[in-house]
Design a protein around this motif. Structure first.
Motif, PDB file in Angstrom:
ATOM      1  N   ASP A  68       2.920  -0.705 -10.514  1.00  0.00           N
ATOM      2  CA  ASP A  68       1.671  -0.898  -9.857  1.00  0.00           C
ATOM      3  C   ASP A  68       0.877  -1.452 -11.007  1.00  0.00           C
ATOM      4  N   ASP A  81       0.860   4.000  -2.741  1.00  0.00           N
ATOM      5  CA  ASP A  81       0.820   5.564  -2.549  1.00  0.00           C
ATOM      6  C   ASP A  81       2.081   6.460  -3.171  1.00  0.00           C
ATOM      7  N   ARG A 138       1.273   8.276  -9.901  1.00  0.00           N
ATOM      8  CA  ARG A 138       0.384   7.048  -9.446  1.00  0.00           C
ATOM      9  C   ARG A 138      -0.503   6.944 -10.973  1.00  0.00           C
ATOM     10  N   ALA A 189       0.895  -1.267   0.100  1.00  0.00           N
ATOM     11  CA  ALA A 189      -0.086  -0.010   0.035  1.00  0.00           C
ATOM     12  C   ALA A 189       0.839   1.100   0.081  1.00  0.00           C
ATOM     13  N   ALA A 190       1.826   1.436   0.734  1.00  0.00           N
ATOM     14  CA  ALA A 190       2.812   2.444   0.957  1.00  0.00           C
ATOM     15  C   ALA A 190       3.430   2.650  -0.528  1.00  0.00           C
TER      16      ALA A 190
END
Length: 98
Positions: free
Chosen positions: A37, A10, A85, A6-7
């Motif tokens: 990702d 992000d 992202r 998760a980090a």
């Protein structure tokens, strides 16, 4: 998803950005990290996003002139990195013309 995963999600993915030089053209080159990702489903989308950030941060004409003057055909002039992202958020960038 683990806390570590998760980090990382992000934080975004960091792409290397350069200009590849041939005898006849200059091309934006995007280096993709080996682990990326899973939100990036379309390779063209992140390449377009990285290129948009590149030209938003650097003057296109000035950068391409500097690359053409300082880089031999067959070489790639690395300009730095862009961290994105999958939603298009720019997390960080370290871009500079040669």
């Amino acid at each position: 998803m683990s806390d570590e995963a998760a980090a990382t999600a992000d934080a975004g993915d960091t792409f290397g950005v350069g200009i590849g030089v041939t005898e006849t053209e200059l091309r934006v080159v995007v280096r993709v990290p080996s682990e990326i990702d899973s939100g990036w489903t379309d390779p063209e989308s992140f390449q377009e996003m990285v290129e948009a950030v590149l030209w938003d941060r650097l003057d296109r004409e000035e950068t391409l002139r500097a690359v053409a003057a300082s880089t031999d055909p067959g070489e790639t002039a690395m300009l730095g990195t862009v961290t994105l992202r999958p939603d298009g958020t720019v997390v960080d960038s370290s871009l500079a013309a040669p």
